[in-house]
Structure formats: C-alpha cells, structure tokens
Design a protein around this motif. Structure first.
Motif, PDB file in Angstrom:
ATOM      1  N   MET A   1     -12.865 -24.800 -28.583  1.00  0.00           N
ATOM      2  CA  MET A   1     -12.369 -23.706 -27.751  1.00  0.00           C
ATOM      3  C   MET A   1     -12.594 -23.446 -26.512  1.00  0.00           C
ATOM      4  N   ILE A   2     -11.428 -23.160 -25.796  1.00  0.00           N
ATOM      5  CA  ILE A   2     -11.813 -23.277 -24.418  1.00  0.00           C
ATOM      6  C   ILE A   2     -12.323 -21.658 -24.090  1.00  0.00           C
ATOM      7  N   ALA A   3     -13.501 -21.811 -23.033  1.00  0.00           N
ATOM      8  CA  ALA A   3     -14.078 -20.548 -22.853  1.00  0.00           C
ATOM      9  C   ALA A   3     -13.053 -19.678 -22.257  1.00  0.00           C
ATOM     10  N   GLU A   4     -12.887 -18.397 -22.487  1.00  0.00           N
ATOM     11  CA  GLU A   4     -12.038 -17.384 -22.005  1.00  0.00           C
ATOM     12  C   GLU A   4     -12.627 -16.345 -21.082  1.00  0.00           C
ATOM     13  N   ARG A   5     -12.041 -16.246 -19.978  1.00  0.00           N
ATOM     14  CA  ARG A   5     -12.683 -15.264 -19.229  1.00  0.00           C
ATOM     15  C   ARG A   5     -11.611 -14.036 -19.194  1.00  0.00           C
ATOM     16  N   LEU A   6     -11.635 -12.992 -19.747  1.00  0.00           N
ATOM     17  CA  LEU A   6     -10.877 -11.952 -19.897  1.00  0.00           C
ATOM     18  C   LEU A   6     -11.004 -11.015 -18.631  1.00  0.00           C
ATOM     19  N   SER A   7     -10.265 -11.165 -17.768  1.00  0.00           N
ATOM     20  CA  SER A   7     -10.427  -9.999 -16.885  1.00  0.00           C
ATOM     21  C   SER A   7     -10.080  -8.779 -17.188  1.00  0.00           C
ATOM     22  N   ARG A   8     -10.290  -7.731 -16.396  1.00  0.00           N
ATOM     23  CA  ARG A   8     -10.053  -6.516 -16.843  1.00  0.00           C
ATOM     24  C   ARG A   8      -8.598  -6.214 -16.661  1.00  0.00           C
ATOM     25  N   PRO A   9      -7.675  -5.977 -17.569  1.00  0.00           N
ATOM     26  CA  PRO A   9      -6.129  -5.835 -17.123  1.00  0.00           C
ATOM     27  C   PRO A   9      -5.944  -4.207 -16.891  1.00  0.00           C
ATOM     28  N   GLU A  10      -4.764  -4.271 -16.330  1.00  0.00           N
ATOM     29  CA  GLU A  10      -4.451  -2.716 -16.147  1.00  0.00           C
ATOM     30  C   GLU A  10      -4.117  -2.053 -17.510  1.00  0.00           C
ATOM     31  N   PRO A  11      -4.436  -0.970 -17.792  1.00  0.00           N
ATOM     32  CA  PRO A  11      -4.246  -0.189 -18.751  1.00  0.00           C
ATOM     33  C   PRO A  11      -2.461  -0.206 -19.281  1.00  0.00           C
ATOM     34  N   ALA A  12      -2.454  -0.578 -20.422  1.00  0.00           N
ATOM     35  CA  ALA A  12      -0.870  -0.656 -20.889  1.00  0.00           C
ATOM     36  C   ALA A  12      -0.409   0.643 -20.909  1.00  0.00           C
ATOM     37  N   GLU A  92     -22.347 -18.392 -15.576  1.00  0.00           N
ATOM     38  CA  GLU A  92     -21.368 -19.062 -15.594  1.00  0.00           C
ATOM     39  C   GLU A  92     -21.151 -20.399 -16.592  1.00  0.00           C
ATOM     40  N   ARG A  93     -22.318 -21.106 -16.403  1.00  0.00           N
ATOM     41  CA  ARG A  93     -22.500 -22.057 -17.353  1.00  0.00           C
ATOM     42  C   ARG A  93     -22.795 -21.788 -18.753  1.00  0.00           C
ATOM     43  N   VAL A  94     -23.764 -20.559 -18.774  1.00  0.00           N
ATOM     44  CA  VAL A  94     -24.149 -20.378 -20.166  1.00  0.00           C
ATOM     45  C   VAL A  94     -22.946 -19.727 -20.910  1.00  0.00           C
ATOM     46  N   THR A  95     -22.129 -18.867 -20.194  1.00  0.00           N
ATOM     47  CA  THR A  95     -20.840 -18.251 -20.715  1.00  0.00           C
ATOM     48  C   THR A  95     -20.126 -19.096 -21.289  1.00  0.00           C
ATOM     49  N   ALA A  96     -19.971 -20.436 -20.440  1.00  0.00           N
ATOM     50  CA  ALA A  96     -19.028 -21.442 -21.064  1.00  0.00           C
ATOM     51  C   ALA A  96     -19.557 -21.936 -22.304  1.00  0.00           C
ATOM     52  N   ALA A  97     -20.778 -22.254 -22.230  1.00  0.00           N
ATOM     53  CA  ALA A  97     -21.348 -23.083 -23.364  1.00  0.00           C
ATOM     54  C   ALA A  97     -21.376 -22.058 -24.510  1.00  0.00           C
ATOM     55  N   VAL A  98     -21.470 -20.830 -24.460  1.00  0.00           N
ATOM     56  CA  VAL A  98     -21.586 -19.901 -25.604  1.00  0.00           C
ATOM     57  C   VAL A  98     -20.174 -19.761 -26.295  1.00  0.00           C
ATOM     58  N   ASN A  99     -19.222 -19.649 -25.291  1.00  0.00           N
ATOM     59  CA  ASN A  99     -17.992 -19.343 -25.693  1.00  0.00           C
ATOM     60  C   ASN A  99     -17.314 -20.639 -26.449  1.00  0.00           C
ATOM     61  N   ALA A 100     -17.747 -21.757 -26.144  1.00  0.00           N
ATOM     62  CA  ALA A 100     -17.408 -22.864 -26.690  1.00  0.00           C
ATOM     63  C   ALA A 100     -17.518 -23.031 -28.237  1.00  0.00           C
ATOM     64  N   PHE A 101     -18.581 -22.321 -28.809  1.00  0.00           N
ATOM     65  CA  PHE A 101     -18.693 -22.061 -30.312  1.00  0.00           C
ATOM     66  C   PHE A 101     -17.625 -21.492 -30.946  1.00  0.00           C
ATOM     67  N   ALA A 134     -28.043 -24.450 -32.742  1.00  0.00           N
ATOM     68  CA  ALA A 134     -26.986 -25.255 -31.700  1.00  0.00           C
ATOM     69  C   ALA A 134     -26.747 -24.387 -30.300  1.00  0.00           C
ATOM     70  N   ILE A 135     -26.754 -23.214 -30.283  1.00  0.00           N
ATOM     71  CA  ILE A 135     -26.687 -22.369 -29.079  1.00  0.00           C
ATOM     72  C   ILE A 135     -28.217 -22.629 -28.314  1.00  0.00           C
ATOM     73  N   GLU A 136     -29.186 -22.445 -28.758  1.00  0.00           N
ATOM     74  CA  GLU A 136     -30.274 -22.468 -27.831  1.00  0.00           C
ATOM     75  C   GLU A 136     -30.376 -24.084 -27.288  1.00  0.00           C
ATOM     76  N   ALA A 137     -29.853 -25.147 -28.147  1.00  0.00           N
ATOM     77  CA  ALA A 137     -30.029 -26.410 -27.539  1.00  0.00           C
ATOM     78  C   ALA A 137     -29.016 -26.506 -26.364  1.00  0.00           C
ATOM     79  N   ALA A 138     -28.061 -25.820 -26.677  1.00  0.00           N
ATOM     80  CA  ALA A 138     -26.685 -25.981 -25.591  1.00  0.00           C
ATOM     81  C   ALA A 138     -26.942 -25.175 -24.444  1.00  0.00           C
ATOM     82  N   THR A 139     -27.879 -24.172 -24.545  1.00  0.00           N
ATOM     83  CA  THR A 139     -28.149 -23.181 -23.240  1.00  0.00           C
ATOM     84  C   THR A 139     -29.380 -23.219 -22.862  1.00  0.00           C
ATOM     85  N   GLY A 140     -30.480 -24.073 -23.683  1.00  0.00           N
ATOM     86  CA  GLY A 140     -31.605 -24.066 -22.973  1.00  0.00           C
ATOM     87  C   GLY A 140     -32.665 -22.695 -22.980  1.00  0.00           C
TER      88      GLY A 140
END
Lengths: 160, 180
Positions: A1-12, A92-101, A134-140
């Motif tokens: 899964m692609i790491a998603e960075r959800l920016s804060r959208p304008e309220p709908a 940033e690196r850890v966010t991508a690593a965690v969200n990839a799970f 696995a997350i501990e291994a991926a992030t250290g």
C-alpha cells in the motif's frame, strides 16, 4: 500500500439535507429490503435524492466508511493501539515504513514523546504480535502495544 | 461495558465472501442486500439473515457510516489519557463514557516507565479551545482534579481507513478500493 499523507482538507460544504443524512445514518441502517427508502422517508427526502447525496458524500471523502462496524475480536481477528517514539529527523521514513503495512488502519501523529499512534487490525489474534515484530524490524524502533482491556460504551455520534 | 469474547464465529465460504464485500462498504443503491447477494452467491434474504445474525451475535456492532472528521471541519481530535488507580478505573471509565463529549473510552495497559496512563478517551471538536473547555468541564463535573492526565492532540492524520479483517479470496470480484 502506498504511504498516504492526508493533508488537512478544507471543511466540506454541507447543506441541511446532508446534515440530516449524516446524523441519521450514524445511528445505523434498518435491515429491510429497501433500507435507503426507509431512511429517506424518515428524513423527508426521496430515495433517489438520498442515494445521490450519499454517493456524493462518499466520493468527496466526507464519509470515510459506509458499512458495518465490526467487532474485530469476535470475527477472530486482532485489534490493538500501538505507539512509537520517532526521532523528529526520521519521521518521514518511519511514517512511510509504518503505513506500508496493510495491518495499519489509522496512523496519527500526536503531541507527546510517543509521537506516532496507530491502530493495527489483523486476521487473527496472533497476527498482532507478528505485525509488531515486523514493524519493529522495519523501523528499528520499539513498539508500545496497548490493546484494549475493557471498553466503556459510548453512543458514537458526532452531530454535524 | 463488556469484556470481549475471543470466540471466533464459524463462517461458510459464501459468508466469508459476504464479509469481505461488506468490509469494502455497503453498495449505495435501492437494494444493497440483493447486490451483495449477487456478488457472493446468496439470495437477498440469506444476506439479510446473515447480517441480522451477525448483529445479534455482536460481530457487527452497527451498520452505518463513519464521517471523516477533518473533511467536516472537526479537526481537533484529542486523545485524553488518565493515570487512574487500578481499583477505580472501571468506575471512572463508565463515568467518562457517559459524558456527551466523549466519543470513545477504553482501559488499556500501562507501559512503565514510559507510559503510566491506563484509561483513554477521545474528544472531538471543531477547535482546540472548545475541546479543552469540554475537558475542563468534565474534570470539574467528575471531580478529577487529583487524577493525572495528558491531552494528546493529533497533529496530522497520516492514514485513515476501516479495518480489513477478512482476506479477499483471489477472486474475480476485486474492485477498486474505496478512497481511504
């Protein structure tokens, strides 16, 4: 899964009918053959209007989910809340690593020394320990696992 | 409040397919149960009976909708954590859960020495100051001045989607995933 960075959208922009729909459907859907027709009648809309608006709300991202809220443990799955203390420079690196799970359902940055908080949902209870390893291994980094021990029931409803 | 049963509920192949379909969301059309039935090889009434049973058994807590808080401008999301004496945590958990501003409330283990907090609740709102004001009122009303607590606002939502518990069969019906 692609790491998603959800920016804060304008309220709908929601109008009064959208709000009636959201407030009503947070309470659930009746188990009848034509459930949307039943709900539409309750909130003074036609079935077509309700379906159209609901699709629009879903597609515009206002609804993150429309469907069953499962009781993960009864399904035989595992569910937990876990936290990491992530060095700022490495965030940033850890966010991508965690969200990839795929087991990571939500991941929030929070204000604390433990600054990354995520929910793990797995097919089996044993899957939690495997995912954590696995997350501990991926992030250290060591994962702080905080499974729920007791749930105190609230009526989950956010009036909009 | 309930202690969670870890008994998995047995499931046929068709039911497993139905569950996997439901996890991706309910079809938005006049006969959603019929559509689901066509996709997993059940009749409409079988699907409804299945969902009814899952609700009765507690597998499905509710069939409904989850709003994306940020999209609605509910951008202040506070996890409030409390360090409560073990013998008092059940009672306080019930009291906090009854507060209208509290949207979730769980007991979780401490992780000493890093994390002394054992009671977690969520408070959502449109602005931080309103969430903090709601918390102040709760502290006052419930006389919690002596209970150490911390407020952890979320700074950024990195990932938000429903849990996926059922592996999809390597089947024909794979669709585009819903937006997260």
């Amino acid at each position: 899964m692609i790491a998603e960075r959800l920016s804060r959208p304008e309220p709908a922009e929601l109008d009064a009918a959208d709000r009636r729909i959201i407030n009503r459907l947070q309470d659930g859907l009746p188990l009848v053959e034509a459930p949307f027709a039943a709900v539409a009648a309750e909130i003074d809309l036609s079935e077509g209007e309700l379906l159209y608006r609901l699709e629009r709300l879903r597609d515009s991202g206002v609804l993150s989910r429309f469907g069953p809220m499962y009781h993960a443990e009864r399904l035989g799955g595992g569910l937990t809340l876990a936290a990491l203390e992530v060095p700022e420079a490495d965030f940033e690196r850890v966010t991508a690593a965690v969200n990839a799970f795929p087991e990571v359902a939500h991941n929030y940055r929070r204000e604390h020394r433990l600054n990354m908080w995520f929910v793990l949902a797995t097919e089996t209870p044993e899957g939690i320990a495997e995912a954590i390893e696995a997350i501990e291994a991926a992030t250290g980094l060591p994962v702080f696992n905080m499974p729920k021990q007791e749930e105190f029931h609230v009526r989950l409803h956010l009036p909009v | 409040m309930s202690h969670v049963s870890h008994e998995p509920v047995p499931c046929t192949d068709a039911e497993r397919r139905l569950r996997a379909l439901l996890e991706r969301g309910l079809p938005i059309n006049p006969r959603p149960w019929l559509t689901l039935g066509e996709q997993c090889g059940m009749s409409e009434s079988e699907v409804m009976a299945c969902v009814y049973r899952w609700q009765a058994e507690g597998l499905i807590k509710r069939m409904g909708l989850v709003v994306k808080h940020h999209a609605l401008g509910i951008s202040a999301n506070a996890m409030v954590v409390w360090n409560v004496p073990d013998e008092a945590v059940g009672e306080l958990g019930r009291r906090l859960a009854a507060e209208p501003a509290v949207t979730l409330c769980y007991r979780r283990p401490r992780r000493l020495p890093d994390w002394p907090y054992n009671l977690f609740c969520m408070i959502h709102g449109t602005r931080r100051d309103r969430v903090l004001a709601a918390l102040d009122e709760i502290v006052e009303r419930q006389a919690l001045q002596a209970i150490p607590h911390r407020v952890l606002f979320s700074l950024k939502a990195y990932k938000q989607r429903g849990g996926r518990y059922t592996r999809e069969d390597d089947s024909h019906d794979r669709r585009t995933p819903q937006p997260a």
